[in-house]
Structure formats: C-alpha cells, structure tokens
Design a protein around this motif. Structure first.
Motif, mmCIF file in Angstrom:
data_model
loop_
_atom_site.group_PDB
_atom_site.id
_atom_site.type_symbol
_atom_site.label_atom_id
_atom_site.label_comp_id
_atom_site.label_asym_id
_atom_site.label_seq_id
_atom_site.Cartn_x
_atom_site.Cartn_y
_atom_site.Cartn_z
ATOM 1 N N ILE A 12 -19.624 23.666 -22.757
ATOM 2 C CA ILE A 12 -18.851 24.878 -23.236
ATOM 3 C C ILE A 12 -18.051 24.714 -24.057
ATOM 4 C CG2 ILE A 12 -17.354 26.683 -21.846
ATOM 5 C CD1 ILE A 12 -18.524 25.865 -19.166
ATOM 6 N N THR A 13 -18.173 25.603 -25.260
ATOM 7 C CA THR A 13 -17.277 25.502 -26.522
ATOM 8 C C THR A 13 -16.449 26.721 -26.636
ATOM 9 O OG1 THR A 13 -18.824 25.947 -28.191
ATOM 10 C CG2 THR A 13 -18.580 23.692 -27.524
ATOM 11 N N CYS A 17 -11.696 27.884 -23.906
ATOM 12 C CA CYS A 17 -12.761 27.604 -23.104
ATOM 13 C C CYS A 17 -12.418 26.972 -21.586
ATOM 14 C CB CYS A 17 -13.988 26.913 -23.622
ATOM 15 S SG CYS A 17 -13.629 25.435 -24.180
ATOM 16 N N LYS A 20 -10.834 29.826 -19.735
ATOM 17 C CA LYS A 20 -11.754 30.893 -19.506
ATOM 18 C C LYS A 20 -12.825 30.459 -18.364
ATOM 19 C CE LYS A 20 -11.611 33.098 -23.815
ATOM 20 N NZ LYS A 20 -12.319 33.051 -25.133
ATOM 21 N N ASN A 21 -12.709 29.159 -18.043
ATOM 22 C CA ASN A 21 -14.084 28.491 -17.475
ATOM 23 C C ASN A 21 -13.636 27.759 -16.320
ATOM 24 O OD1 ASN A 21 -16.838 29.409 -18.709
ATOM 25 N ND2 ASN A 21 -15.326 28.965 -20.280
ATOM 26 N N PHE A 171 -16.132 20.455 -22.170
ATOM 27 C CA PHE A 171 -15.403 21.498 -22.843
ATOM 28 C C PHE A 171 -14.794 21.080 -24.257
ATOM 29 C CE2 PHE A 171 -14.997 22.037 -18.491
ATOM 30 C CZ PHE A 171 -15.125 23.447 -18.103
ATOM 31 N N ASP A 173 -12.676 22.689 -27.029
ATOM 32 C CA ASP A 173 -12.074 23.680 -27.931
ATOM 33 C C ASP A 173 -11.618 23.022 -28.875
ATOM 34 O OD1 ASP A 173 -9.948 25.290 -28.737
ATOM 35 O OD2 ASP A 173 -9.297 25.815 -26.628
#
Ligand SMILES: [Fe+2]
Length: 369
Positions: A12-13, A17, A20-21, A171, A173
């Motif tokens: 997930i990028t 992020c 949000k996740n 993740f 970001d």
C-alpha cells in the motif's frame, strides 16, 4: 517459458497511507511490538502516524527503538524477548533496511528463540509472528522480501530467508523520505539500483523479475540524474515517490531472483570499513556490467536496448552518485576475506564463473595496494 514468482505482500503506497488503512493493522492482531531505530522513525513522522493508526483501531503496542545500523543478533533477541513477554501478536518494523530486517528476525525469534547458528542455517520450521513494514527510505526493498540480513555474533552480515517471513503488509508513504540527506538518498538509490541490476543478471531470474528490474532501473536512472546534480537533493514529492516505488520494484525482483556478486562482495565494506550498504555494493556495479557483457552478451544488449542507454552513460551516472571509497587492501587482507567467497550462493548465481578466484582478483583490481 518457465516462471515461478511468489511475493505475497500487500503493498500500500501513497500519501497518508498508514492513516487511511489502519484497519490493516487490526487484522493482524490485538498487540504489537514496534521495532525501529533511535531517531529516524520519530523524525520523519512515521512513528507517530503508526501510533495514531494503532490507537484508532484499538491495537495495544510497545516500542523497541534500539535497532542499530547493521542490526546484531543480540539486538533481535532482546526485542524478541520483549515481544514474547508482552504477548505480541505481530511485529511492526518501521524504518529502512536495518529495522525492517530486524523486525523479521524478531518475529521469528519471539516464537522460537534459537542460537545464531541455527537462525542463519535456515533449518527451523517455525511459523513466525506476522510482520507489518513501514518503509522510511527508498532503497532496501526489505518491505517486500522474505530476507533478513543480520550481523552474527562474529561480526559478519548474514542472511536468512523463508516464505513465512514476507511481511503481511507494507506501507510506503514517500513523505517519510522527504527529509533524507543528499548523501543518504544517493546511497539508498544505488542500493535499489544494485537490486534491480543484480536480479536482472542472475541465473535464477525470470521474466517477471526482469520486468520489475527494468522498470526500477529506468526510474532510478532518471532519478540518479537529478541526485547527481542537486547539491542538497531537494527532490519533489513526486520524485521521492518514484524513488520509493523503484525501491519496491528492486525488492520484488530480488525477492525471487536474489542478489549477485556486488552484494556478496559489498558486505565486508560495511562490516569492516563502515561504508554505507548501497555504496558498498555499487562500487562493483561497473565491473558487474562489464562482467555480464562478457558472460551474458545477449541479456546485456537487451538490458541496455530496453533502457535506451549504454554502459558508459550507465557507469558515469553511478560514479557521479558514488562517493570516493578510500579502502586499500593488502594481499594478506584479501586472502583473509577469500573464504567467504568460496561456494558463495550469490556468486554462484552469476552467469559465467564467479568463484573465489574471481572475487580475489576483483578485490585486487579495485582495492589492491
Ligand atoms: Fe541491498
């Protein structure tokens, strides 16, 4: 065409992020040990983002922030003891390669404490705790691999891997990488470039690895032009994001193909001479390209044709980003290093014949007095 590609990581990028996740974390358990270094995760904001996310979904946590550069087996055991005593259900690594590699070792040692020899032998049959990885540098790619590189009690960087060590989720970001220094940005980008190139020219590669490797290399060449020229590396968010994604592509490529001689021969430069990992591997990149032009000419042609560049431009870009490495080795020092290149897995995976003799002559060529 035969292919076998397995890299079961949810990636997930994007900006924010982690926040949000947050639900991804609660899916991993109710208690977590955060494994990180002393400062960088705090400084870049990743630690507080993770803390907020965990709190928002009711996951209890403790923080182990004692991971050093080139983390030791002992550090990992210390953190694993904490994970065990708090009843952690998963481990959250936050950082660059060192904390992320340590997090994998901690996840394993928390379930099954074992001595270093057993750990590195890979002869264990234990289901580690699950790992979540939050990347704060653009280089290692450890977020998407099942490999952990840890310093043994003898001071040697050694790796172990298992399919169960793939992080469940990672993740990325790129905001966390915005404040990285110019020097660090260059060396981590070179690490990612080595991952791509070593995975491309590798006996165990396949078309999927090469697709990731080429995409990663194309982005890195574009970014290395910028990092070579900018004094303080004030890169835009978009560029930082490109660099981060390239590091993931490099990670995915080596997760299956593995590395080759630049990595195998770079470790001693970090262990004994304090050279940053990316620079320690990249010092061999020019030679690695020449080696493959000789030993895998068709692959090399396809590599450069696909990228629209040539070996001279490639090498010049690497050199512009690589600081001078002032290491000189006597014949005796080289002989002392030689046993580690005997039947070395990463050397064996190179095309042609990269054996102990080859490694010794390359060390003499680059570092000989
Ligand atoms: Fe690396």
């Amino acid at each position: 065409m035969e292919m076998n590609f397995f890299a079961p990581v949810r990636i997930i990028t994007g900006k924010e992020c982690v926040a949000k996740n947050a639900a991804e974390f609660s899916a991993l358990g109710k208690k977590c040990l955060i494994v990180t270094g002393k400062n960088s995760a705090r400084k870049c904001g990743a630690l507080s983002d993770v803390q907020n996310a965990l709190e928002s979904v009711g996951v209890a946590y403790e923080i182990f922030d004692g991971v050093e550069q080139n983390p030791s087996y002992k550090t990992c055991m210390d953190a694993a003891n904490i994970a065990r005593s708090m009843g952690a259900e998963f481990v959250m690594g936050i950082g660059g390669g060192s904390p992320l590699d340590a997090a994998k070792a901690v996840a394993l040692l928390a379930v099954c404490p074992m001595d270093a020899e057993t750990l590195f032998s890979g002869k264990w049959d234990t289901q580690p705790l699950r790992v979540a990885a939050v990347g704060t540098t653009a280089g290692t790619g450890s977020e998407v691999t099942s490999v952990s590189v840890i310093t043994s009690p003898e001071g040697l960087k050694k790796s172990f891997r298992a399919p169960s060590l793939y992080p469940a989720v990672c993740f990325g970001d790129a905001s966390y990488t915005l404040s990285l220094s110019a020097q660090f940005t260059r060396s981590t980008a070179l690490d990612a470039l080595c991952h791509c190139v070593e995975a491309y020219f590798n006996r165990t590669t396949n078309d999927i690895c090469r697709t990731f490797a080429l995409r990663g290399t194309a982005i890195l060449l574009e970014m290395l032009k910028k990092t070579a020229e900018c004094e303080n590396c004030v890169l835009s968010f978009d560029d930082r994001e490109k660099l981060y994604c390239a590091s993931l592509y490099g990670g995915l490529a080596i997760s299956v193909a593995g590395t080759a001689f630049p990595h195998a021969m770079g470790y001693f430069l970090s262990e004994n001479h304090g050279i940053p990992h990316g620079n320690a591997c990249a010092v061999y990149l020019g030679e690695f390209i020449e080696y493959n032009i000789k030993n895998a000419p068709e692959d090399a042609k396809e590599f450069f044709d696909s990228l629209g560049t040539d070996k001279e431009s490639f090498a010049s870009l690497v050199n512009k980003n690589l600081p001078q490495i002032n290491v000189k080795l006597t014949g005796m020092e080289i002989e002392k290093l030689a046993p580690r290149f005997e039947n070395n897995k990463s050397l064996n995976k190179c095309y042609g014949k990269a054996d102990r003799e080859f490694a010794v002559s390359l060390l003499e060529k680059i570092f000989g007095v």
